[in-house]
Scaffold this motif. Structure first.
Motif, PDB file in Angstrom:
ATOM      1  N   GLU A  57       4.029   1.746   4.898  1.00 16.79           N
ATOM      2  CA  GLU A  57       2.709   1.700   5.524  1.00 16.79           C
ATOM      3  C   GLU A  57       1.661   1.229   4.525  1.00 16.79           C
ATOM      4  O   GLU A  57       1.785   1.484   3.329  1.00 16.79           O
ATOM      5  CB  GLU A  57       2.325   3.090   6.021  1.00 16.79           C
ATOM      6  N   VAL A  58       0.634   0.575   5.052  1.00 17.96           N
ATOM      7  CA  VAL A  58      -0.480   0.123   4.221  1.00 17.96           C
ATOM      8  C   VAL A  58      -1.752   0.113   5.072  1.00 17.96           C
ATOM      9  O   VAL A  58      -1.702  -0.131   6.274  1.00 17.96           O
ATOM     10  CB  VAL A  58      -0.195  -1.274   3.604  1.00 17.96           C
ATOM     11  N   ILE A  59      -2.873   0.429   4.430  1.00 20.11           N
ATOM     12  CA  ILE A  59      -4.192   0.333   5.061  1.00 20.11           C
ATOM     13  C   ILE A  59      -4.860  -0.932   4.534  1.00 20.11           C
ATOM     14  O   ILE A  59      -4.914  -1.161   3.321  1.00 20.11           O
ATOM     15  CB  ILE A  59      -5.081   1.553   4.731  1.00 20.11           C
ATOM     16  N   VAL A  60      -5.386  -1.731   5.451  1.00 24.13           N
ATOM     17  CA  VAL A  60      -6.096  -2.965   5.094  1.00 24.13           C
ATOM     18  C   VAL A  60      -7.571  -2.733   5.392  1.00 24.13           C
ATOM     19  O   VAL A  60      -7.953  -2.549   6.548  1.00 24.13           O
ATOM     20  CB  VAL A  60      -5.566  -4.171   5.895  1.00 24.13           C
ATOM     21  N   GLU A  61      -8.391  -2.714   4.360  1.00 25.53           N
ATOM     22  CA  GLU A  61      -9.829  -2.520   4.528  1.00 25.53           C
ATOM     23  C   GLU A  61     -10.526  -3.872   4.677  1.00 25.53           C
ATOM     24  O   GLU A  61      -9.963  -4.911   4.343  1.00 25.53           O
ATOM     25  CB  GLU A  61     -10.400  -1.770   3.327  1.00 25.53           C
ATOM     26  N   ASP A  62     -11.746  -3.844   5.169  1.00 25.61           N
ATOM     27  CA  ASP A  62     -12.582  -5.044   5.314  1.00 25.61           C
ATOM     28  C   ASP A  62     -11.929  -6.111   6.175  1.00 25.61           C
ATOM     29  O   ASP A  62     -11.755  -7.260   5.771  1.00 25.61           O
ATOM     30  CB  ASP A  62     -12.969  -5.619   3.947  1.00 25.61           C
ATOM     31  N   VAL A  63     -11.585  -5.726   7.396  1.00 25.53           N
ATOM     32  CA  VAL A  63     -11.024  -6.643   8.385  1.00 25.53           C
ATOM     33  C   VAL A  63     -12.083  -6.852   9.464  1.00 25.53           C
ATOM     34  O   VAL A  63     -12.671  -5.893   9.965  1.00 25.53           O
ATOM     35  CB  VAL A  63      -9.721  -6.075   8.993  1.00 25.53           C
ATOM     36  N   ILE A  64     -12.333  -8.106   9.809  1.00 23.41           N
ATOM     37  CA  ILE A  64     -13.374  -8.450  10.781  1.00 23.41           C
ATOM     38  C   ILE A  64     -12.795  -8.448  12.193  1.00 23.41           C
ATOM     39  O   ILE A  64     -11.708  -8.974  12.429  1.00 23.41           O
ATOM     40  CB  ILE A  64     -13.967  -9.841  10.462  1.00 23.41           C
ATOM     41  N   ILE A  65     -13.529  -7.869  13.135  1.00 27.17           N
ATOM     42  CA  ILE A  65     -13.212  -7.995  14.556  1.00 27.17           C
ATOM     43  C   ILE A  65     -13.747  -9.362  14.971  1.00 27.17           C
ATOM     44  O   ILE A  65     -14.954  -9.591  14.962  1.00 27.17           O
ATOM     45  CB  ILE A  65     -13.886  -6.884  15.397  1.00 27.17           C
ATOM     46  N   ASP A  66     -12.849 -10.288  15.306  1.00 23.95           N
ATOM     47  CA  ASP A  66     -13.235 -11.681  15.536  1.00 23.95           C
ATOM     48  C   ASP A  66     -12.761 -12.148  16.909  1.00 23.95           C
ATOM     49  O   ASP A  66     -11.626 -12.587  17.070  1.00 23.95           O
ATOM     50  CB  ASP A  66     -12.637 -12.557  14.436  1.00 23.95           C
TER      51      ASP A  66
END
Length: 129
Positions: free
Chosen positions: A23-32
């Motif tokens: 598992e990994v958390i990805v921060e700073d992802v834009i809802i596009d």
């Protein structure tokens, strides 16, 4: 419901990826909503420590400026935002921002599959009833 972060004129969130027991958390992802397909920085594919499989594809895509970039389209066991999850989804892993300010884009493929409603006034997303 998941609260979004409004910064730099865009809506950001954190994304959870799970694959092959990792598992990994990805921060700073834009809802596009203008992106057809979800794309995540390849750094997070490396963090999942997964191998390329026979059903993975190399995809060429064109951005708004007309520039072409290649990415690896891979089936991931689970991708989610807060408690909103999609299992067995194919997402792209490729460069989004050469300056590494953005780690990914959540595209219409995820938003439609999860039946997401975006409340712009409250900066929230939630599932359609």
């Amino acid at each position: 419901m998941e609260k979004l972060i409004y910064k730099n004129g865009l809506l950001y969130t954190n994304v959870f990826l799970s694959h092959d027991g990792k598992e990994v958390i990805v921060e700073d992802v834009i809802i596009d909503t203008g992106a057809f397909h979800t794309i995540i920085s390849p750094v997070f594919l490396e963090k999942l420590d997964t191998e390329v499989s026979l059903d993975d594809e190399i995809i060429n895509a064109y951005g708004l400026g007309g520039g072409m970039c290649s990415s690896l389209r891979k089936r991931i066991d689970k991708i989610g935002i807060g408690g909103i999850n999609i299992e067995d989804m194919r997402i792209d892993f490729g460069e989004i921002d050469p300056e590494d300010r953005v780690n990914g884009l959540i595209g219409l493929d995820f938003l439609k599959a999860a039946k997401i409603i975006i409340d712009i006034d409250e900066n929230k997303i939630f599932l359609k009833d």
